[in-house]
Design a protein around this motif. Structure first.
Motif, PDB file in Angstrom:
ATOM      1  N   THR A  95      -2.238   5.327   1.184  1.00  0.00           N
ATOM      2  CA  THR A  95      -2.003   4.524  -0.016  1.00  0.00           C
ATOM      3  C   THR A  95      -1.319   5.400  -1.053  1.00  0.00           C
ATOM      4  O   THR A  95      -1.797   6.487  -1.379  1.00  0.00           O
ATOM      5  CB  THR A  95      -3.320   3.982  -0.589  1.00  0.00           C
ATOM      6  OG1 THR A  95      -3.956   3.149   0.389  1.00  0.00           O
ATOM      7  CG2 THR A  95      -3.058   3.149  -1.846  1.00  0.00           C
ATOM      8  N   ARG A 138       0.819  -1.208   0.000  1.00  0.00           N
ATOM      9  CA  ARG A 138       0.000   0.000   0.000  1.00  0.00           C
ATOM     10  C   ARG A 138       0.856   1.262   0.000  1.00  0.00           C
ATOM     11  O   ARG A 138       0.439   2.292  -0.523  1.00  0.00           O
ATOM     12  CB  ARG A 138      -0.935  -0.009   1.208  1.00  0.00           C
ATOM     13  CG  ARG A 138      -1.963  -1.123   1.156  1.00  0.00           C
ATOM     14  CD  ARG A 138      -2.892  -1.101   2.341  1.00  0.00           C
ATOM     15  NE  ARG A 138      -3.714   0.097   2.374  1.00  0.00           N
ATOM     16  CZ  ARG A 138      -4.655   0.312   3.285  1.00  0.00           C
ATOM     17  NH1 ARG A 138      -4.885  -0.587   4.223  1.00  0.00           N
ATOM     18  NH2 ARG A 138      -5.375   1.413   3.266  1.00  0.00           N
ATOM     19  N   LYS A 139       2.043   1.164   0.579  1.00  0.00           N
ATOM     20  CA  LYS A 139       2.921   2.330   0.634  1.00  0.00           C
ATOM     21  C   LYS A 139       4.322   1.889   0.218  1.00  0.00           C
ATOM     22  O   LYS A 139       5.184   1.606   1.067  1.00  0.00           O
ATOM     23  CB  LYS A 139       2.934   2.936   2.037  1.00  0.00           C
ATOM     24  CG  LYS A 139       3.552   4.325   2.090  1.00  0.00           C
ATOM     25  CD  LYS A 139       3.335   4.973   3.449  1.00  0.00           C
ATOM     26  CE  LYS A 139       3.896   6.403   3.469  1.00  0.00           C
ATOM     27  NZ  LYS A 139       3.671   7.067   4.771  1.00  0.00           N
ATOM     28  N   ASN A 191       0.924   2.580  -7.924  1.00  0.00           N
ATOM     29  CA  ASN A 191       0.839   1.462  -7.001  1.00  0.00           C
ATOM     30  C   ASN A 191       0.769   0.152  -7.781  1.00  0.00           C
ATOM     31  O   ASN A 191      -0.227  -0.141  -8.453  1.00  0.00           O
ATOM     32  CB  ASN A 191      -0.403   1.625  -6.110  1.00  0.00           C
ATOM     33  CG  ASN A 191      -0.426   0.653  -4.962  1.00  0.00           C
ATOM     34  OD1 ASN A 191      -0.619  -0.534  -5.161  1.00  0.00           O
ATOM     35  ND2 ASN A 191      -0.262   1.156  -3.751  1.00  0.00           N
TER      36      ASN A 191
END
Length: 293
Positions: free
Chosen positions: A173, A60-61, A177
């Motif tokens: 987030t 997510r990060k 990605n």
């Protein structure tokens, strides 16, 4: 001055050449995990919470995974996962317990029998770069499967669909990605309104692109790519390739007779609109991999 490689010791055993199973959701890592768990000397875990929390934090990060402490955090999580303790298997996900034949509270393996460690947790692919740094001698096995079959399975899996809820796009987030398959910040609004079949196709597309990058980065002795379709249609050949790659005997029994989704089941499981969207989103990768002509 170059620092010496870190040596991780678990259960009094040095972790050497650990094996990690990578792939998009529902690409067959669980089948290989079953085979390795039932192979002599292997202690392989799948989906332990301590590992999952780290993997999804990185997913997510992504900037966390590039931080200076990422290697230590992931290594510590795996060390905790590999500990053989009374009741440890009670904390395992059901697929891991089933694959290990666990019926009670005892561990699935004896510490004295362990010679190799491994992990096949879902979505481990998104931590591959950190794993390479954490374990410079690690071996990776990645699974590739027809994206249309993958999407059909994802649409029937509440755990996969949960990642597509708006709440998952929290402030922490980051975009772009790879986990969600969103390449640019400006695509986020389009992603929010996309049907779940399209979001699933984006996840598969991103995963196979990451897999292709790994094939360019890692030498043959550290990475083996297998097809899900071969696991089901030619299990003996797949196990032979895995045995040669890992230089250890791998159980064939775990793959024979396995009740797994059939190859090409998307033909009866995907609605026409969903199929059209999946092939539109992932056409380039489906074609490159030979699934679409």
């Amino acid at each position: 001055m170059r620092l010496p490689p870190h040596i991780l010791v678990v259960n009094g055993i040095k972790v050497r050449k650990p094996v990690f199973l990578l792939g998009a959701p529902h690409s067959g890592a669980d089948l290989l995990g079953r085979a390795l768990k039932r192979s002599p000397g292997f202690h392989l875990t799948m989906g332990r919470a301590c590992v999952a929390h780290v993997v999804y934090a990185f997913a997510r990060k992504p900037s966390i995974g590039r931080g200076s402490g990422a290697v230590r955090v992931l290594r510590d999580a795996l060390a905790e996962s590999w500990q053989v303790l009374p009741g440890a298997c009670e904390q395992c996900a059901e697929p891991c317990r089933e694959a290990g034949g666990v019926t009670g509270s005892g561990p699935c393996v004896s510490a004295g029998s362990i010679t190799r460690f491994g992990d096949g947790s879902p979505d481990l692919l998104y931590s591959a770069s950190v794993l390479q740094q954490a374990f410079p001698d690690a071996q990776f096995v990645q699974l590739i499967r027809d994206g249309r079959d993958v999407v059909a399975d994802m649409l029937a899996d509440p755990a996969c669909l949960a990642w597509f809820k708006p709440v998952m796009l929290a402030e922490h987030t980051e975009f772009p990605n790879d986990f969600l398959g969103v390449n640019r910040d400006e695509h986020v609004e389009r992603w929010k309104t996309m049907p779940v079949a399209g979001k699933s196709a984006l996840r598969w597309r991103s995963a196979v692109r990451l897999s292709a990058t790994l094939r360019q980065e890692l030498p043959a002795g550290r990475l083996l790519t297998l097809r899900y379709e071969d696991l089901l249609r030619r299990p003996a050949e797949s196990v032979a390739a895995l045995t040669d790659f890992l230089e250890t005997r791998v159980s064939k029994v775990a793959l024979y007779g396995t009740r797994a989704p059939e190859v090409g089941s998307w033909r009866t499981r995907l609605r026409p609109d969903d199929l059209e969207l999946v092939e539109k989103v992932a056409r380039q990768e489906l074609t490159r991999l030979g699934y679409l002509t």
